[in-house]
Motif scaffolding. Structure first.
Motif, mmCIF file in Angstrom:
data_model
loop_
_atom_site.group_PDB
_atom_site.id
_atom_site.type_symbol
_atom_site.label_atom_id
_atom_site.label_comp_id
_atom_site.label_asym_id
_atom_site.label_seq_id
_atom_site.Cartn_x
_atom_site.Cartn_y
_atom_site.Cartn_z
ATOM 1 N N GLN A 218 -8.597 14.959 2.801
ATOM 2 C CA GLN A 218 -9.199 14.984 1.552
ATOM 3 C C GLN A 218 -9.520 16.198 0.988
ATOM 4 O O GLN A 218 -9.574 16.559 -0.127
ATOM 5 C CB GLN A 218 -10.329 13.904 1.419
ATOM 6 N N VAL B 284 0.720 -1.321 0.151
ATOM 7 C CA VAL B 284 -0.217 -0.004 0.191
ATOM 8 C C VAL B 284 0.909 1.290 0.135
ATOM 9 O O VAL B 284 0.449 2.269 -0.592
ATOM 10 C CB VAL B 284 -1.005 -0.074 1.158
ATOM 11 N N ASN C 120 -9.167 9.636 -1.574
ATOM 12 C CA ASN C 120 -9.738 8.195 -0.780
ATOM 13 C C ASN C 120 -8.807 6.993 -1.256
ATOM 14 O O ASN C 120 -8.647 6.715 -2.524
ATOM 15 C CB ASN C 120 -11.146 8.166 -1.074
ATOM 16 N N GLY C 121 -8.099 6.273 -0.316
ATOM 17 C CA GLY C 121 -7.462 5.190 -0.684
ATOM 18 C C GLY C 121 -5.916 5.654 -1.049
ATOM 19 O O GLY C 121 -5.189 4.409 -1.330
ATOM 20 N N ALA C 122 -5.425 6.835 -1.201
ATOM 21 C CA ALA C 122 -4.057 7.010 -1.484
ATOM 22 C C ALA C 122 -3.114 6.374 -0.501
ATOM 23 O O ALA C 122 -1.979 6.263 -0.930
ATOM 24 C CB ALA C 122 -4.169 8.693 -1.782
ATOM 25 N N GLY C 123 -3.526 6.393 0.697
ATOM 26 C CA GLY C 123 -2.581 5.746 1.712
ATOM 27 C C GLY C 123 -2.054 6.931 2.657
ATOM 28 O O GLY C 123 -1.430 6.735 3.546
ATOM 29 N N LYS C 124 -3.016 7.842 2.913
ATOM 30 C CA LYS C 124 -2.852 8.867 3.989
ATOM 31 C C LYS C 124 -2.988 8.297 5.529
ATOM 32 O O LYS C 124 -2.004 8.583 6.302
ATOM 33 C CB LYS C 124 -3.942 10.155 4.013
ATOM 34 N N SER C 125 -4.120 7.603 5.846
ATOM 35 C CA SER C 125 -4.445 6.873 7.202
ATOM 36 C C SER C 125 -3.256 5.871 7.186
ATOM 37 O O SER C 125 -2.770 5.722 8.411
ATOM 38 C CB SER C 125 -5.606 6.196 6.910
ATOM 39 N N THR C 126 -2.861 5.279 6.320
ATOM 40 C CA THR C 126 -1.789 4.083 6.530
ATOM 41 C C THR C 126 -0.286 4.623 7.106
ATOM 42 O O THR C 126 0.155 4.226 7.800
ATOM 43 C CB THR C 126 -1.542 3.387 5.390
HETATM 44 P P1 ATP Z 1 -9.248 7.318 3.377
HETATM 45 O O1 ATP Z 1 -9.396 8.640 3.389
HETATM 46 O O2 ATP Z 1 -10.239 6.489 2.792
HETATM 47 O O3 ATP Z 1 -8.860 6.771 4.808
HETATM 48 P P2 ATP Z 1 -6.351 7.266 2.693
HETATM 49 O O4 ATP Z 1 -5.586 7.914 1.768
HETATM 50 O O5 ATP Z 1 -5.980 7.510 4.308
HETATM 51 O O6 ATP Z 1 -7.827 6.975 2.457
HETATM 52 P P3 ATP Z 1 -5.642 4.216 3.561
HETATM 53 O O7 ATP Z 1 -6.825 4.359 4.352
HETATM 54 O O8 ATP Z 1 -4.366 4.522 4.087
HETATM 55 O O9 ATP Z 1 -6.069 5.444 2.411
HETATM 56 O O10 ATP Z 1 -5.719 3.005 2.550
HETATM 57 C C1 ATP Z 1 -4.790 2.925 1.517
HETATM 58 C C2 ATP Z 1 -4.891 1.618 0.618
HETATM 59 O O11 ATP Z 1 -4.677 0.703 1.784
HETATM 60 C C3 ATP Z 1 -6.494 1.494 -0.005
HETATM 61 O O12 ATP Z 1 -6.359 0.933 -1.011
HETATM 62 C C4 ATP Z 1 -6.983 0.423 1.191
HETATM 63 O O13 ATP Z 1 -7.974 -0.304 0.668
HETATM 64 C C5 ATP Z 1 -5.873 -0.587 1.739
HETATM 65 N N1 ATP Z 1 -6.124 -0.721 3.063
HETATM 66 C C6 ATP Z 1 -6.378 0.077 4.202
HETATM 67 N N2 ATP Z 1 -6.390 -0.771 5.237
HETATM 68 C C7 ATP Z 1 -6.230 -1.910 4.949
HETATM 69 C C8 ATP Z 1 -6.262 -3.529 5.658
HETATM 70 N N3 ATP Z 1 -6.338 -3.141 7.023
HETATM 71 N N4 ATP Z 1 -5.978 -4.438 4.833
HETATM 72 C C9 ATP Z 1 -5.918 -4.326 3.562
HETATM 73 N N5 ATP Z 1 -5.818 -3.307 2.905
HETATM 74 C C10 ATP Z 1 -6.048 -2.144 3.515
#
Ligand code: ATP
Length: 247
Positions: free
Chosen positions: A204, A21, A41-47
């Motif tokens: 976002q 990710v 959404n889904g770019a990886g910010k929360s991660t």
């Molecule tokens: P959001 O605003 O939706 O939180 P984001 O930029 O914070 O978006 P993340 O939540 O970091 O994005 O997710 C990044 C990618 O990792 C996404 O494709 C998501 O589907 C995937 N992902 C997040 N958590 C998990 C998990 N526990 N297991 C597998 N994939 C995950």
């Protein structure tokens, strides 16, 4: 000073041993600054935020490459609580107040990692109320019955009760009316200026975040695709077109 507080160097994150990710993310938060982590959404910010505060294991995520330093020391292997003691605290997306506790009780839970007297805690609480007059009014209300904006304020106020030097703030604007979002960002700016707390905030809402931040990073599909001074990003044509909905 303008030293680097947080330094993330080329981190890779994999979920469930196979889902790559974050594909080598590097970023820095200078001491005393507000840095916006932007992207769809889904770019990886929360991660990215969870990688810093070591909250990934609960979601079967691993940092498999790279390093994370705070004030010059490696913090990759610290538990979330140890990181709080070093001054770094995360405010999770969705706010996570204890709904059955009052606003004030929620704020008081933020002091749990500190060994301080009740008198000191009361003093800190009053100081928090200076920044959040609405929380002072609502202090006896059950958090579950307060508004979304008040819950977000409670979550930030609770983090402040731990006396952090850096807050990782995940999507503070989520689900809130534009006027409330401004109110919250004004308080963030105030805390930054007057309490010298640095912020790394995932948003976002690119437009608003860039107005309050000093620097910004744009994530796309697990990679940093653009970075710079917030004012420069806000006037960049590509950023405007793709993230601000202006062309
Ligand atoms: P959001 O605003 O939706 O939180 P984001 O930029 O914070 O978006 P993340 O939540 O970091 O994005 O997710 C990044 C990618 O990792 C996404 O494709 C998501 O589907 C995937 N992902 C997040 N958590 C998990 C998990 N526990 N297991 C597998 N994939 C995950």
């Amino acid at each position: 000073s303008m030293g680097t507080a947080l330094n993330i160097n080329n981190i890779e994150v994999i979920y469930d041993h196979v889902i790559l990710v974050l594909k080598g993310v590097s970023l820095a938060v200078p001491e005393g600054k507000i840095v916006a982590l932007l992207g769809a959404n889904g770019a990886g910010k929360s991660t990215t935020l969870k990688a810093i505060s070591n909250l990934l294991s609960a979601e079967r995520g691993d940092v498999t490459k790279g390093s994370i330093e705070y004030k010059g020391e490696r913090v990759d292997r610290l538990t979330p609580n140890d990181l709080v003691r070093r001054g770094v605290i995360q405010v999770m997306e969705g706010r996570h107040c204890f709904g059955h506790l009052t606003v004030e009780e929620n704020l008081l839970t933020g002091a749990y990692t500190r060994q301080v007297s009740n008198i000191q805690v009361r003093r800190d609480l009053e100081r928090i109320y200076d920044y959040f007059p609405r929380l002072k009014e609502r202090r006896k209300s059950q958090s579950g019955y307060t508004s979304g904006g008040e819950q977000q304020m409670t979550a930030i106020g609770r983090a402040m009760m731990a006396k952090p030097s850096m807050i990782l703030l995940d999507e503070p604007s989520m689900g809130l009316a534009p006027q409330v979002v401004e109110e919250i960002f004004e308080i963030v700016k105030d805390l930054n200026r007057r309490e010298n707390v640095s912020f790394l905030l995932a948003e976002q809402n690119t437009m608003v975040a860039l107005r309050y931040a000093d620097f910004g990073y744009i994530l796309e599909n697990g990679r940093v695709v653009m970075e710079g001074a917030a004012s420069e990003l806000a006037s960049n044509e590509d950023v405007k077109e793709f993230y601000l909905g202006v062309s």
